[in-house]
Design a protein around this motif. Structure first.
Motif, PDB file in Angstrom:
ATOM      1  N   ASN A 106      42.627 110.183 109.528  1.00  0.00           N
ATOM      2  CA  ASN A 106      41.531 109.286 109.778  1.00  0.00           C
ATOM      3  C   ASN A 106      40.250 109.456 108.969  1.00  0.00           C
ATOM      4  O   ASN A 106      38.930 109.234 109.266  1.00  0.00           O
ATOM      5  CB  ASN A 106      40.953 110.001 111.352  1.00  0.00           C
ATOM      6  N   ARG A 108      37.423 108.046 106.359  1.00  0.00           N
ATOM      7  CA  ARG A 108      36.208 107.169 106.211  1.00  0.00           C
ATOM      8  C   ARG A 108      35.911 107.058 104.828  1.00  0.00           C
ATOM      9  O   ARG A 108      35.627 107.762 104.004  1.00  0.00           O
ATOM     10  CB  ARG A 108      35.227 107.585 107.186  1.00  0.00           C
ATOM     11  N   LEU A 145      34.510 109.161 116.799  1.00  0.00           N
ATOM     12  CA  LEU A 145      34.231 108.189 115.605  1.00  0.00           C
ATOM     13  C   LEU A 145      34.783 108.767 114.481  1.00  0.00           C
ATOM     14  O   LEU A 145      34.856 108.039 113.323  1.00  0.00           O
ATOM     15  CB  LEU A 145      32.836 107.883 115.421  1.00  0.00           C
ATOM     16  N   CYS A 159      26.668 106.470 110.642  1.00  0.00           N
ATOM     17  CA  CYS A 159      27.200 105.143 111.028  1.00  0.00           C
ATOM     18  C   CYS A 159      27.362 103.882 110.203  1.00  0.00           C
ATOM     19  O   CYS A 159      28.115 103.184 110.148  1.00  0.00           O
ATOM     20  CB  CYS A 159      26.619 104.808 112.557  1.00  0.00           C
ATOM     21  N   ILE A 164      30.540 101.737 110.948  1.00  0.00           N
ATOM     22  CA  ILE A 164      30.893 101.821 112.323  1.00  0.00           C
ATOM     23  C   ILE A 164      30.704 100.823 113.052  1.00  0.00           C
ATOM     24  O   ILE A 164      29.334 100.317 113.031  1.00  0.00           O
ATOM     25  CB  ILE A 164      30.495 103.101 113.291  1.00  0.00           C
ATOM     26  N   THR A 165      31.414  99.849 113.732  1.00  0.00           N
ATOM     27  CA  THR A 165      31.262  98.758 114.405  1.00  0.00           C
ATOM     28  C   THR A 165      30.723  98.877 115.702  1.00  0.00           C
ATOM     29  O   THR A 165      30.786  99.908 116.404  1.00  0.00           O
ATOM     30  CB  THR A 165      32.497  97.665 114.638  1.00  0.00           C
ATOM     31  N   GLU A 167      31.453  97.589 118.325  1.00  0.00           N
ATOM     32  CA  GLU A 167      32.512  97.818 119.217  1.00  0.00           C
ATOM     33  C   GLU A 167      33.307  99.185 119.173  1.00  0.00           C
ATOM     34  O   GLU A 167      33.569  99.720 120.177  1.00  0.00           O
ATOM     35  CB  GLU A 167      33.808  96.748 118.750  1.00  0.00           C
ATOM     36  N   GLU A 168      33.531  99.567 118.273  1.00  0.00           N
ATOM     37  CA  GLU A 168      33.729 101.340 117.882  1.00  0.00           C
ATOM     38  C   GLU A 168      32.952 102.100 118.589  1.00  0.00           C
ATOM     39  O   GLU A 168      33.113 103.078 119.554  1.00  0.00           O
ATOM     40  CB  GLU A 168      34.030 101.785 116.317  1.00  0.00           C
ATOM     41  N   ALA A 172      33.669 104.330 122.004  1.00  0.00           N
ATOM     42  CA  ALA A 172      33.531 105.744 122.216  1.00  0.00           C
ATOM     43  C   ALA A 172      32.507 106.143 123.076  1.00  0.00           C
ATOM     44  O   ALA A 172      32.610 107.226 123.918  1.00  0.00           O
ATOM     45  CB  ALA A 172      32.792 106.349 120.555  1.00  0.00           C
TER      46      ALA A 172
END
Length: 184
Positions: A106, A108, A145, A159, A164-165, A167-168, A172
Motif C-alpha cells: 500500500n 504511496r 487511506l 491528502c 487522495i481523491t 472518492e477515496e 473512507a
C-alpha cells in the motif's frame, strides 16, 4: 525483489524488512540524519527509487519529513502504531511480516499536486479538525487511506501530497461513520 531501496531508521528495522521481503535498505542511523546519508538516499532515488519506511512515532515522522523535503518524489510506506508496537516499544522492527508486506503493498507516492480535491472544509465536515474526536477520527482515516496518523495540518498536507481523491476520502469517511454508528 523490491526494486526501490527502502529507507529505515536502524539495523533492527533492516532485519525486520529482510524477514518480510527481499529488498535492500539504507539506514538513517536514527533521527540524526546527516548529509552523507541524504546523498546516498538521493542517489538511490535517482537510480532505483526510494520507499521511506520509518517508525510511526514523532522521531520517525521527523526523519520522513526531512527526507521528503531533501529528496522529492519518494514513496512512503506506513505502519499503524498498533502494528509496530511490542511491549511498549514502537518501531518497524516490532511489526509482523504480514504488517510489513501490507505496508509495502500500500505504498504511496510523494507527489504534491495542485488542485487536489480535498480541502479544509472536507476535513472539517468529516470531523477531522475542530471536533472533540478529531484525533481519533484522523487516526482511523489515516489507516483507511494508508497515510498514517498525523495532526490536522499534516493530514491535509498528506491528502494533497499523496493525491487522495475525493472518492477515496468519502469512501473512507463513510466506512468510519458506519462503524461509529454501529458501535453506538
Amino acid at each position: 525483489m523490491i526494486k526501490e531501496i527502502i529507507v529505515v531508521e536502524g539495523k533492527d528495522d533492516t532485519v525486520a524488512i529482510k524477514r518480510a521481503v527481499e529488498a535492500e535498505t539504507i539506514e538513517t542511523g536514527g533521527s540524526a540524519i546527516n548529509k552523507e546519508v541524504l546523498e546516498r538516499i538521493r542517489l538511490a532515488q535517482e537510480r532505483r527509487g526510494v520507499i521511506i519506511f520509518t517508525d510511526p512515532d514523532h522521531a520517525g515522522e521527523r526523519i520522513r519529513k526531512i527526507i521528503a523535503r531533501e529528496v522529492p518524489g519518494c514513496k512512503h510506506a506506513f505502519l499503524t502504531q498498533e502494528a509496530a508496537t511490542s511491549r511498549g516499544d514502537i518501531g518497524v522492527e516490532n511489526a509482523s511480516v504480514e504488517a510489513i508486506r501490507s505496508a509495502l503493498v500500500n505504498v504511496r507516492t510523494d507527489y504534491m499536486a495542485q488542485g487536489t480535491e480535498i480541502g479544509w472544509n472536507d476535513l472539517l465536515e468529516a470531523g477531522l479538525i475542530v471536533h472533540p474526536a478529531a484525533a481519533a477520527r484522523r487516526l482511523e482515516m489515516g489507516k483507511r487511506l494508508g497515510i498514517g496518523y498525523c495532526n490536522g495540518k499534516q493530514f491535509y498536507h498528506r491528502c494533497r501530497m499523496f493525491q487522495i481523491t475525493k472518492e477515496e476520502f468519502e469512501a473512507a469517511r463513510r466506512h468510519l461513520d458506519e462503524e461509529e454508528g454501529a458501535a453506538l
